[in-house]
Design a protein around this motif. Structure first.
Motif, PDB file in Angstrom:
ATOM      1  N   LEU A   1     -31.322 -35.305  -2.425  1.00 28.63           N
ATOM      2  CA  LEU A   1     -29.887 -35.079  -2.255  1.00 28.63           C
ATOM      3  C   LEU A   1     -29.392 -35.634  -0.929  1.00 28.63           C
ATOM      4  O   LEU A   1     -28.292 -36.185  -0.850  1.00 28.63           O
ATOM      5  N   ALA A   2     -30.215 -35.495   0.125  1.00 28.37           N
ATOM      6  CA  ALA A   2     -29.816 -36.044   1.429  1.00 28.37           C
ATOM      7  C   ALA A   2     -29.700 -37.562   1.368  1.00 28.37           C
ATOM      8  O   ALA A   2     -28.765 -38.152   1.921  1.00 28.37           O
ATOM      9  N   ALA A   3     -30.638 -38.209   0.691  1.00 33.19           N
ATOM     10  CA  ALA A   3     -30.577 -39.668   0.557  1.00 33.19           C
ATOM     11  C   ALA A   3     -29.362 -40.086  -0.252  1.00 33.19           C
ATOM     12  O   ALA A   3     -28.718 -41.102   0.050  1.00 33.19           O
ATOM     13  N   THR A   4     -29.021 -39.324  -1.279  1.00 29.87           N
ATOM     14  CA  THR A   4     -27.837 -39.629  -2.086  1.00 29.87           C
ATOM     15  C   THR A   4     -26.573 -39.533  -1.242  1.00 29.87           C
ATOM     16  O   THR A   4     -25.684 -40.386  -1.321  1.00 29.87           O
ATOM     17  N   TYR A   5     -26.489 -38.485  -0.422  1.00 36.11           N
ATOM     18  CA  TYR A   5     -25.302 -38.296   0.414  1.00 36.11           C
ATOM     19  C   TYR A   5     -25.140 -39.449   1.400  1.00 36.11           C
ATOM     20  O   TYR A   5     -24.017 -39.858   1.712  1.00 36.11           O
ATOM     21  N   GLU A   6     -26.235 -39.997   1.884  1.00 34.58           N
ATOM     22  CA  GLU A   6     -26.154 -41.051   2.903  1.00 34.58           C
ATOM     23  C   GLU A   6     -25.926 -42.435   2.310  1.00 34.58           C
ATOM     24  O   GLU A   6     -25.328 -43.293   2.968  1.00 34.58           O
ATOM     25  N   THR A   7     -26.375 -42.678   1.081  1.00 41.53           N
ATOM     26  CA  THR A   7     -26.369 -44.048   0.561  1.00 41.53           C
ATOM     27  C   THR A   7     -25.477 -44.252  -0.654  1.00 41.53           C
ATOM     28  O   THR A   7     -25.167 -45.410  -0.976  1.00 41.53           O
ATOM     29  N   ASN A   8     -25.062 -43.199  -1.340  1.00 39.90           N
ATOM     30  CA  ASN A   8     -24.312 -43.402  -2.574  1.00 39.90           C
ATOM     31  C   ASN A   8     -22.940 -44.008  -2.278  1.00 39.90           C
ATOM     32  O   ASN A   8     -22.190 -43.496  -1.439  1.00 39.90           O
ATOM     33  N   PRO A   9     -22.567 -45.097  -2.950  1.00 37.41           N
ATOM     34  CA  PRO A   9     -21.271 -45.754  -2.658  1.00 37.41           C
ATOM     35  C   PRO A   9     -20.064 -44.901  -3.034  1.00 37.41           C
ATOM     36  O   PRO A   9     -19.002 -45.049  -2.417  1.00 37.41           O
ATOM     37  N   ASN A  10     -20.191 -44.034  -4.031  1.00 37.52           N
ATOM     38  CA  ASN A  10     -19.060 -43.182  -4.398  1.00 37.52           C
ATOM     39  C   ASN A  10     -18.711 -42.220  -3.260  1.00 37.52           C
ATOM     40  O   ASN A  10     -17.532 -42.003  -2.945  1.00 37.52           O
ATOM     41  N   ARG A 104      -9.571 -33.616   1.368  1.00 42.52           N
ATOM     42  CA  ARG A 104     -10.879 -33.019   1.685  1.00 42.52           C
ATOM     43  C   ARG A 104     -11.467 -32.336   0.462  1.00 42.52           C
ATOM     44  O   ARG A 104     -12.683 -32.422   0.207  1.00 42.52           O
ATOM     45  N   ALA A 105     -10.628 -31.649  -0.299  1.00 39.61           N
ATOM     46  CA  ALA A 105     -11.113 -31.002  -1.517  1.00 39.61           C
ATOM     47  C   ALA A 105     -11.573 -32.047  -2.530  1.00 39.61           C
ATOM     48  O   ALA A 105     -12.596 -31.860  -3.210  1.00 39.61           O
ATOM     49  N   LEU A 106     -10.829 -33.150  -2.648  1.00 40.48           N
ATOM     50  CA  LEU A 106     -11.244 -34.224  -3.553  1.00 40.48           C
ATOM     51  C   LEU A 106     -12.559 -34.848  -3.089  1.00 40.48           C
ATOM     52  O   LEU A 106     -13.394 -35.243  -3.918  1.00 40.48           O
ATOM     53  N   PHE A 107     -12.735 -34.941  -1.780  1.00 38.57           N
ATOM     54  CA  PHE A 107     -14.008 -35.442  -1.249  1.00 38.57           C
ATOM     55  C   PHE A 107     -15.151 -34.503  -1.617  1.00 38.57           C
ATOM     56  O   PHE A 107     -16.222 -34.945  -2.052  1.00 38.57           O
ATOM     57  N   ASP A 108     -14.922 -33.195  -1.453  1.00 35.20           N
ATOM     58  CA  ASP A 108     -15.956 -32.225  -1.843  1.00 35.20           C
ATOM     59  C   ASP A 108     -16.253 -32.322  -3.335  1.00 35.20           C
ATOM     60  O   ASP A 108     -17.418 -32.203  -3.751  1.00 35.20           O
ATOM     61  N   ASN A 109     -15.220 -32.534  -4.135  1.00 32.59           N
ATOM     62  CA  ASN A 109     -15.424 -32.657  -5.578  1.00 32.59           C
ATOM     63  C   ASN A 109     -16.255 -33.901  -5.894  1.00 32.59           C
ATOM     64  O   ASN A 109     -17.140 -33.863  -6.760  1.00 32.59           O
ATOM     65  N   SER A 110     -15.971 -35.012  -5.197  1.00 28.31           N
ATOM     66  CA  SER A 110     -16.757 -36.227  -5.404  1.00 28.31           C
ATOM     67  C   SER A 110     -18.206 -36.030  -4.990  1.00 28.31           C
ATOM     68  O   SER A 110     -19.131 -36.493  -5.677  1.00 28.31           O
ATOM     69  N   VAL A 111     -18.413 -35.315  -3.870  1.00 28.04           N
ATOM     70  CA  VAL A 111     -19.777 -35.052  -3.415  1.00 28.04           C
ATOM     71  C   VAL A 111     -20.516 -34.180  -4.426  1.00 28.04           C
ATOM     72  O   VAL A 111     -21.678 -34.457  -4.785  1.00 28.04           O
ATOM     73  N   GLN A 112     -19.861 -33.129  -4.900  1.00 25.58           N
ATOM     74  CA  GLN A 112     -20.502 -32.253  -5.882  1.00 25.58           C
ATOM     75  C   GLN A 112     -20.869 -33.014  -7.145  1.00 25.58           C
ATOM     76  O   GLN A 112     -21.974 -32.872  -7.678  1.00 25.58           O
ATOM     77  N   SER A 113     -19.938 -33.832  -7.652  1.00 24.27           N
ATOM     78  CA  SER A 113     -20.203 -34.583  -8.878  1.00 24.27           C
ATOM     79  C   SER A 113     -21.349 -35.570  -8.686  1.00 24.27           C
ATOM     80  O   SER A 113     -22.231 -35.689  -9.552  1.00 24.27           O
ATOM     81  N   THR A 114     -21.372 -36.245  -7.538  1.00 26.94           N
ATOM     82  CA  THR A 114     -22.430 -37.234  -7.288  1.00 26.94           C
ATOM     83  C   THR A 114     -23.779 -36.560  -7.108  1.00 26.94           C
ATOM     84  O   THR A 114     -24.801 -37.026  -7.643  1.00 26.94           O
ATOM     85  N   ALA A 119     -29.141 -34.755  -9.054  1.00 28.23           N
ATOM     86  CA  ALA A 119     -30.046 -33.675  -9.452  1.00 28.23           C
ATOM     87  C   ALA A 119     -30.466 -33.823 -10.914  1.00 28.23           C
ATOM     88  O   ALA A 119     -31.635 -33.593 -11.263  1.00 28.23           O
ATOM     89  N   GLN A 120     -29.531 -34.224 -11.777  1.00 27.05           N
ATOM     90  CA  GLN A 120     -29.871 -34.453 -13.180  1.00 27.05           C
ATOM     91  C   GLN A 120     -30.859 -35.606 -13.319  1.00 27.05           C
ATOM     92  O   GLN A 120     -31.802 -35.534 -14.132  1.00 27.05           O
ATOM     93  N   ALA A 121     -30.656 -36.668 -12.525  1.00 28.05           N
ATOM     94  CA  ALA A 121     -31.594 -37.790 -12.564  1.00 28.05           C
ATOM     95  C   ALA A 121     -32.973 -37.367 -12.081  1.00 28.05           C
ATOM     96  O   ALA A 121     -33.999 -37.777 -12.651  1.00 28.05           O
ATOM     97  N   TYR A 122     -33.011 -36.534 -11.047  1.00 23.76           N
ATOM     98  CA  TYR A 122     -34.278 -36.008 -10.524  1.00 23.76           C
ATOM     99  C   TYR A 122     -35.005 -35.225 -11.611  1.00 23.76           C
ATOM    100  O   TYR A 122     -36.202 -35.438 -11.872  1.00 23.76           O
ATOM    101  N   ALA A 123     -34.275 -34.310 -12.258  1.00 23.21           N
ATOM    102  CA  ALA A 123     -34.886 -33.479 -13.289  1.00 23.21           C
ATOM    103  C   ALA A 123     -35.336 -34.321 -14.478  1.00 23.21           C
ATOM    104  O   ALA A 123     -36.391 -34.048 -15.083  1.00 23.21           O
ATOM    105  N   ASN A 124     -34.569 -35.349 -14.806  1.00 27.91           N
ATOM    106  CA  ASN A 124     -34.925 -36.182 -15.952  1.00 27.91           C
ATOM    107  C   ASN A 124     -36.194 -36.980 -15.674  1.00 27.91           C
ATOM    108  O   ASN A 124     -37.032 -37.170 -16.569  1.00 27.91           O
ATOM    109  N   SER A 194     -28.372 -43.492  -8.495  1.00 24.19           N
ATOM    110  CA  SER A 194     -27.756 -42.325  -7.850  1.00 24.19           C
ATOM    111  C   SER A 194     -28.225 -42.142  -6.418  1.00 24.19           C
ATOM    112  O   SER A 194     -27.430 -41.860  -5.518  1.00 24.19           O
ATOM    113  N   VAL A 195     -29.531 -42.308  -6.194  1.00 24.77           N
ATOM    114  CA  VAL A 195     -30.125 -41.983  -4.892  1.00 24.77           C
ATOM    115  C   VAL A 195     -30.212 -43.205  -3.990  1.00 24.77           C
ATOM    116  O   VAL A 195     -30.142 -43.088  -2.765  1.00 24.77           O
ATOM    117  N   GLY A 196     -30.342 -44.393  -4.589  1.00 23.49           N
ATOM    118  CA  GLY A 196     -30.462 -45.595  -3.778  1.00 23.49           C
ATOM    119  C   GLY A 196     -31.876 -46.076  -3.615  1.00 23.49           C
ATOM    120  O   GLY A 196     -32.120 -47.064  -2.917  1.00 23.49           O
TER     121      GLY A 196
END
Length: 299
Positions: A1-10, A104-114, A119-124, A194-196
């Motif tokens: 999740l930390a790597a996703t937050y740092e590298t995901n373009p969304n 800011r709320a839209l940013f949080d929503n984008s972070v949650q969705s990404t 997490a789904q990719a990790y579990a899969n 997702s993660v990069g």
């Protein structure tokens, strides 16, 4: 999740949008006890050329020529401090604050969705890796069964039909293992998107927080913490402030205007003789100005 937050373009795009929105607050404070300063420099020339023909009673004609040339240099500084703009300034500030909160709320929503996608990719990936191991074990077991049935056929304790059925099961196990391997490769590609990076050694699945005890608690938590709801509420406040800002255009504006002008004039007169005149004029003023819009063309 930390790597996703740092590298995901969304997430990067949403963060840049938030930073751009933050600039609206500084722009809204433009007229909050901050003067406007403007300077003007002028340079030019002015010519007057006069020719007068005069006729006396005796019939004599006299011609009187007069020429004037003036060099003008002027510098002007104007300062304007707005005391009241019909509530436009405070409304613009409230609009900017609400817009920033919504972004800011839209940013949080984008972070949650990404992060949810990561997490789904990790579990899969974990699921498909475990499924591949099970498929390998099943294929190995079926190959062992095939060898055993082949030995029994040699010993005339099994038939060719038995061997054919086992061979078919081996082929099905091999096909299932190949399909699972393909699904694992697809899961790894989704993880990389997702993660990069591609997964290497995945850690043990962490413990998840407890779910709400009741539907009412879940709804209460969503109403309080959902970024989409927070963004919608902030957008309502921003729109209300925007209406007040537009209404303020129809109200009077009170300001203090200070002006200072310095002018230099060099004038040359050509008549019976040449005369040069040099003037320096400094003019200053401080005014309390009230502007009242009576009609703006229906706007």
């Amino acid at each position: 999740l930390a790597a996703t937050y740092e590298t995901n373009p969304n997430i990067t795009a949403a963060l840049n949008q938030l930073r751009a929105t933050d600039e609206q607050l500084a722009q809204a404070y433009q007229y909050w006890w901050r003067p406007e300063l403007a300077g003007t420099l002028e340079y030019g020339k002015e010519w007057i050329d006069t020719s007068t023909d005069s006729t006396t009673d005796s019939g004599a004609v006299s011609i009187d020529d007069f020429n004037q040339e003036t060099n003008i240099q002027q510098a002007e500084v104007t300062a304007t401090l707005y005391l009241w703009r019909g509530g436009q300034t405070s409304a613009a500030i409230n609009n900017a604050i609400a817009t920033i909160n919504a972004q800011r709320a839209l940013f949080d929503n984008s972070v949650q969705s990404t992060l949810k996608t990561a997490a789904q990719a990790y579990a899969n990936v974990v699921l498909q890796a475990v499924s591949l191991n099970l498929a390998h074990e099943h294929e190995t077991n079926m190959l062992g069964v095939e060898k055993t049935v082949n030995d029994l056929l040699i010993a005339r304790q099994a038939t060719t039909v038995d061997l054919a059925q086992v061979t078919l099961s081996v082929i099905e196990a091999q096909s299932s293992r190949a399909d699972t391997l393909g699904e694992l490769q697809a899961a790894r590609s989704t993880f990389n998107a997702s993660v990069g990076s591609y997964p290497t050694e995945l850690q043990e699945w962490p413990s998840l927080p407890a779910l709400p005890d009741s539907l009412e608690e879940a709804i209460e938590t969503a109403l309080r913490d959902s970024p989409s709801i927070i963004a919608a509420q902030a957008e309502v406040l921003a729109n209300e402030a925007a209406v007040l800002e537009d209404e303020g255009v129809l109200l009077p504006t009170i300001s203090i205007v200070g002006d200072y002008t310095l002018e230099f004039e060099n004038t040359t007169f050509t008549h019976s003789s040449n005369i040069s005149d040099h003037d320096r004029v400094g003019t200053g003023s401080i005014l309390l100005e009230i502007s009242i819009p009576f009609y703006t063309g229906g706007f």
